[in-house]
Design an enzyme around this catalytic site. Sequence first.
Site, PDB file in Angstrom:
ATOM      1  N   ASP A   1      -6.700  -2.197   2.878  1.00 30.19           N
ATOM      2  CA  ASP A   1      -5.689  -3.194   2.510  1.00 30.19           C
ATOM      3  C   ASP A   1      -6.047  -4.583   3.012  1.00 30.19           C
ATOM      4  OD1 ASP A   1      -4.126  -1.104   1.475  1.00 30.19           O
ATOM      5  OD2 ASP A   1      -3.487  -0.629   3.501  1.00 30.19           O
TER       6      ASP A   1
ATOM      7  N   ASP B   1       0.866  -1.152   0.000  1.00 27.78           N
ATOM      8  CA  ASP B   1       0.000   0.000   0.000  1.00 27.78           C
ATOM      9  C   ASP B   1       0.915   1.218   0.000  1.00 27.78           C
ATOM     10  OD1 ASP B   1      -2.257   1.614   0.445  1.00 27.78           O
ATOM     11  OD2 ASP B   1      -1.784   1.632   2.580  1.00 27.78           O
ATOM     12  N   LYS B   2       0.401   2.354  -0.381  1.00 29.59           N
ATOM     13  CA  LYS B   2       1.273   3.525  -0.363  1.00 29.59           C
ATOM     14  C   LYS B   2       1.103   4.334   0.919  1.00 29.59           C
ATOM     15  CE  LYS B   2       0.497   7.338  -2.647  1.00 29.59           C
ATOM     16  NZ  LYS B   2       0.676   8.395  -1.651  1.00 29.59           N
TER      17      LYS B   2
ATOM     18  N   GLU C   1      -5.896  18.060   6.304  1.00 33.96           N
ATOM     19  CA  GLU C   1      -6.580  19.178   6.951  1.00 33.96           C
ATOM     20  C   GLU C   1      -5.741  19.721   8.085  1.00 33.96           C
ATOM     21  OE1 GLU C   1     -10.563  18.348   8.219  1.00 33.96           O
ATOM     22  OE2 GLU C   1     -11.330  19.242   6.366  1.00 33.96           O
TER      23      GLU C   1
ATOM     24  N   GLY D   1      -4.769   3.918  -3.793  1.00 31.87           N
ATOM     25  CA  GLY D   1      -5.999   4.552  -4.230  1.00 31.87           C
ATOM     26  C   GLY D   1      -5.753   5.955  -4.755  1.00 31.87           C
ATOM     27  N   ASP D   2      -4.526   6.426  -4.632  1.00 27.95           N
ATOM     28  CA  ASP D   2      -4.215   7.788  -5.055  1.00 27.95           C
ATOM     29  C   ASP D   2      -4.168   7.903  -6.566  1.00 27.95           C
ATOM     30  OD1 ASP D   2      -4.148   8.701  -2.576  1.00 27.95           O
ATOM     31  OD2 ASP D   2      -1.961   8.670  -2.357  1.00 27.95           O
TER      32      ASP D   2
ATOM     33  N   LYS E   1     -12.565  24.541  -0.878  1.00 25.63           N
ATOM     34  CA  LYS E   1     -11.267  23.919  -1.140  1.00 25.63           C
ATOM     35  C   LYS E   1     -11.511  22.573  -1.788  1.00 25.63           C
ATOM     36  CE  LYS E   1     -10.428  21.140   2.896  1.00 25.63           C
ATOM     37  NZ  LYS E   1      -9.784  20.978   4.156  1.00 25.63           N
TER      38      LYS E   1
END
Lengths: 1270, 369
Positions: free
Chosen positions: A942, A394-395, A643, A819-820, A709
């Site tokens: 994951d 995973d990242k 955030e 997922g990015d 935003k």
Amino acid sequence: MTWTNPLTLLRHGWTRHWNPDRPVRTVVSNLPFEDLKKREQPNRRYEGNAIRTNKYRLWSFIPMNLFEQFHRMANIYFVGLAILNFVPVVNAFQPEVALIPICIILALTAVKDGWEDFRRYQTDQQLNNTPCFIFSRKQMCFVERRWKDVRVGDFVRVLSNEIIPADILLLHTSDPNGVCHMETANLDGETSLKQRKVVPGFSSLVRVLPITKYLERPDKRRTGFGIDSLLLRGCMVRNTDDAAGIVVYAGHETKSMLNNSGPRYKRSKIERKMNTDVLFCVVLLFFMCLIGALGHAIWLETFSSMPSYIVPDSNGNYTPSVLAGFYMFFTMIILLQVMIPVSLYVSIELVKMGQIFFITQDVELYDEELDRRVQCRALNITEDLGQIQYVFSDKTGTLTENKMVFRRCSVMGTEYCHEENAARLAVISGANEEEEVTIYQQTKLPPLFPLEELQDVHTGDKNHANTQVTAASRRRSKVAAEAQSDMAFSSPLETVVVPDRKLILEVDRQMASIQTGPYLDFFLALAICNTVLVSSVTAQRQRVRVNVADLAGAERVGDVLRALTHSTKTCGLGKVFTSMKFFKRGGETLADPFSIDEDESDGFHSSDVSDAAGQKVISSERKVKSGLSGSEEVCYEAHSPDEAALIHAAKAYGFTMMERTPHYVTVKLPDEALLKFEVLDILTFDSTRRRMSIIVRHPHTKEIIMYTKGADSAIMERLGNVFSGDKIKCVEQWCGWKAVCFSLKVISEQEFRAWSAVRQEALSAIEEKEERLMETANFIESSFTLLGATGIEDRLQESVPETIQALRRAGMQVWVLTGDKPETAINIAYSCKLLEHEDLVFTFSTSRKVLQCQLTNASVPEQSLISFTGPLMEPSIGLVIDGPTLSMAMSDELVELFVELCKHCRAVLCCRVTPLQKSAVVKLIRQKLRVMTLAVGDGANDVNMIQAADVGIGVSGQEGMQAVMASDFAITRFKHLQRLLLVHGHWCYSRLANMVIYFFYKNVAYVNLLFWYQFFCGFSATAMIDYWLMIFFNLFFTSAPPIMFGIMEKEVSDSTLLSLPELYKRGQHSEGYRRSTFWIAILDAFYQSLVCFFIPYWTYNGSDIGIFAFGTPMNTVSLFTIILHLAIEIKSWVSLYTPLHHCTITPVLVYFIVTLAYSAICISCNPPSDPYWIMHKQMADPMFYLVCILTTVVALLPSYYNKFILCVCIYIYIYIYIYIYIYMTLEHKSSLKSLGYICSNSQKYIVWVKIIDFSFMPKIIRILSKDHVP
Amino acid sequence: MMASSYSAKEEDGHHSGSAGLGGTAIRTRKPDNTAFKQQRLPAWQPILTAGTVLPAFFIIGLIFIPIGIGLFVTSNNIKEFEIDYTGTDMSSPCFNCSQSFSWNSTTPCRCVLFFSLDQPFESNVFMYYGLSNFYQNHRRYVKSRDDSQLNGDERSLKEPSKECEPYRTNENKPIAPCGAIANSMFNDTLDLFYIDPNGTQTQIPFIKKGIAWWTDKHVKFRNPSSSNPNLTAVFIDTAKPVNWRKPVYELDTDPENNGFINEDFIVWMRTAALPTFRKLYRIIQKKNNMTPTLPRGNYSLEVTYNYPVRSFEGRKRMILSTISWMGGKNPFLGIAYITVGSICFFLGVVLLFIHHKYGNRNNSSDIPN
């Protein structure tokens, strides 16, 4: 294999019978029925909240454990053999004795299982006894009970930072808006706070009304009524003083328990291989028995009349030779049963336990920060760690910290680089994290607890309890102090932002002159356009361990609480605290910066009530003392790390959000002025819009302003005036960082009112509510004015590039599944050295047809690449593929091509993939390429992947425990993977492989002695070795050394393994345990048994030796041989089992002592065999020693010689190999040095021989033949 | 306790942060940094190199060859004489006896064989009878005995073990000694006569005690109620084994060698490991230093032929042998030692050659840093 308790099944069947499958669940409040007996309770049919994950009960342990153990083929086999002993025609010597080994094995396994189960029982008990508050009608207040006492229909109150004991339908919160925040990290790993609303119509705590609720039956997809009012078991209440509700699901019916599939049993690769080898042994055994049976029949046929040594049956009849041969088959099975190593399975389990012990004990894998060791959750796949070929990672949170760093921003088209911030980052990552540590220290609570203040709080009714409270809260404060470092999203990386000088000047200039301007708007947007909550320090999230709740302390606190509840009953609780706070604050000299309104009690007072208010005072004091960036410190509760990063960035420029209530947001400007915005509406973030907006009224200008935003694409497409082309360009250049754009829109009063009306309508809509809300949001969120953009970077974890490189060198393919979006993923891939800049990167994100072309095209140059780079250079091809394309590539017609391409890729990145896709990829590679896969991840997304892989590794870091719960091994940092795989994996693999091979060898070598003897006893299945000694031989004399060997052998030292990751390839290619290894071991065993039999045979042939006197030297000799064979195998004699100690001397000594004692005592104890005085007689005979020495030497000479010959062969080539190795493949001088160290050692080739262990031989030859010799 | 304070110190050195955690002994889950738990125990790694392996080969060679020569010489010095008296040949004097055999024939069949010794047998001579193709190691045969009966257990005498079937009872009386082993006891009688050159025959005196193991005779085998010297009374309610001619209490006249403790019986009861075996029959003791125990010359062996071996094509032999520290004559071990020693020595030489030839190349290698 999931294990289901048969009793549970039974119970389920029973309940189903009584409670026919109804889709609705009726829950009635228990309160009116409090006095009734259990049988008459309306909710009696629902499960209680006590959970039980242990398999056995005390009374059912033995039968159930036996039942389970007999699932193992081997055990059935051995019990079958033991029973066969009792069949009379088989002519067993002593059937009872045959039961001993299997009983010992079963008992050992039972003890092990029982111990594991007991540990599960203990954790269950701990959980069941966690305190909680249940409303009692009799006492008219919440009383403290245990989790296990909670029943469906009870009213339960949960306080802030407490873990929810069951699935609760929220009926009341201390929040005036009826909202309760919940952190589901324990359940799904998401750290963001989930909002839960009180069921409409229950704004205040309902007292004693029987409530009937209809809910669906619990299953894994629970939908429908209540989902946004359900507090789930295992989650933690956040930012809400207290919440109360009715329990709808308890115990095993709760969502968390339904999701928890319990411990997993995987079978490791070695074990699978071993099982086939066991089958080979069975076949071998079958043939040997067949030879025996045929031999016996033929032998009997040779007699014309029966000789006197053939004993008829009791009636004086002789069995026909064919039948006798048939019987003999079974007798032979009994005689040669040891061929299948009965103790192998239990030895393997013991060895694995030992290996796990050493893995968890490794101090290098211990995380100081989290106080966590590596966890081994799967007990039986340690050696799979040494055979991994594909790593899927995973990242976010695994490769990266999941801690966002404010890297740069762009306002009005000007880019501000924040170089200091970047530089500081480098310092932090470089300089041993000292800075980080000191900052932690500062945020920690002062160790001394000011007693006086506490006493002030408790004046009045609770004086007598003071000391206890103090003690309890001190304990708690310690826990809090420990947990401080675990605060989510408030690490110094996020909190400390060094402002860019240019930008701060700009801000100051605007601040001083016009009071408005894009710069100010930009930072205002940063400060208020979020859902961050302000909270006091004590209310901050802590990673609460289950056992934190100190029972005595909790009771005390419970007293206080009960008193308070009595006096206030319902919502007044907050007020009491507020007043106490006021009282305290009066005594303080330092003024608290924020004003306290009545209606802010929800935000600010989201404090841990159980801390009895005392800590709050201290913490506010601390705030002032330990202000970090000059001004006062406010603690933010952010939903996501970005955030947090943004709001801290705003703070660094002086725009501090001071408080947030549902209606107001207060921001402090750099000139200390407070701006209090009225919040008109918040359009929350969702994944389709990918932006959020806040509509506020400016306190001075009274303008209605909407700050929005969102992701760059989500904002850019909706900009009103496209004036800032350069801005867009600069944002696009930052592809590596997460770009967040800020925009502003001034809305006129009328426009807002009109929109607001529509919005209200949408909110109250019943049908298509979601769509209509989306529509309204999209309507207002248009034609923005771009304010600026920020770039946030997710920092890489410590030594990730090194780890990836090491894994690569070890021959593992590393894939990143995230997922990015592709840009972010690629950037991370570059920074963690997954992709090199000279690599050829294919990016696939296209439609179907194009993809097919791409795939075919891509694999063609692939071939050519391979041909010209030659075998020494890996073709450097990176593949980036996004989710939709991936699903296309995995469709039936393309999948083969895709897999083929992936095989040639140096790195594969899958972006924008869903959790299911992640697991699909893992499964695909695992099945198509038949490789060992490892998946590592930290979040709930994951879990699928972790479970799909052969080895699942959970990273317990930022996000919750979900991944860890699903994993086989849990680590805290990605870098630990290197040591876990390269060192422990290698060790475990080689240890276990060697041990398994040795076990086969040992048993075959021993059993064959008996087999050869059959040729000289008319195939009558006579054993020349005493039966007891045979059993002892296997169970005691020769089993401990290989187990020690399996636990402690160190083929290669850990430093060598780490500096030469290539050594890992040995395990990858299963070189430690191949079919050939197995057969060589079996052949060696045959040879040795031949030697061990025939040298004594020729020595004693024709002499007057008795059967058992003949067997004694054979037994002794095979003990020597087997033990010394192990001694040859052992590569490092750890002092604990030094050669002259545990491994050889002890078994030999034990053997002689036991045998001597046995043959001295046993006059007529073991009827068929006749051991009396044989050993003594033999040991008095010099021939015995001469035979033993000669046989041992002859038996071991080939393997010893073989080892040495290989040594000699290899060191001829070794120099050349080193040379090639250094100049062709090594990239770093440091590794070169470590090599140089090895090489400059006078015994250089020896070291190499040990490292390489001959398995590199073919490779070296291959390299040499390619004319790479310098 | 020791371990935890040790690890605390470690922590101070590396991570100053955790030390500031209040200074109190907060229990961490940090593993103990001990050599055992960290798998850093000092280890000795035996290295197979020319330096360590070559001497091993040479040493094995140098030790084994002399041992082998010693064994070989010793074995060669042992004098052994063997004569087959089965009588399968028509020409054999025992042919008739071997043809008409029966376990229960009342008239003993006698035959005489003549042989000559080429060399005198010095020192004590052991006389063996040898049987071939007799599988005393057959599983069911080996089982067929009752050790507690042989150990003098009264109850086992009355009620022998089930393992003795079908040689357990005869005519409702328990058989003593029961079982197939006892039943098939060797019952030929061998007598040896020295024939002077002048033709007179002198019987060679035998010693029949001391041929069994001392422990067998005194511990393992015991007559029932050994206080009662009257063996006839002791065995009164028992039957003799089916194939025996006389009951167990008539095996010998000497009460010290009668009943279960008869040494011929004990020797027979120790079942042989291999189908071709010999069992000690008698000892011919050396008379004095002047005359050899068995001078060279002609001898006659008088056999009372009782034991049938024709059914399994067995052979019966009489063996005369002197004995050394290594037991009977057996050249195998000596030859084996010499062979193995030579092979090792040869391998050592070969390896030394290889080592010298290729080992040097390595010394010059220098890895640039």
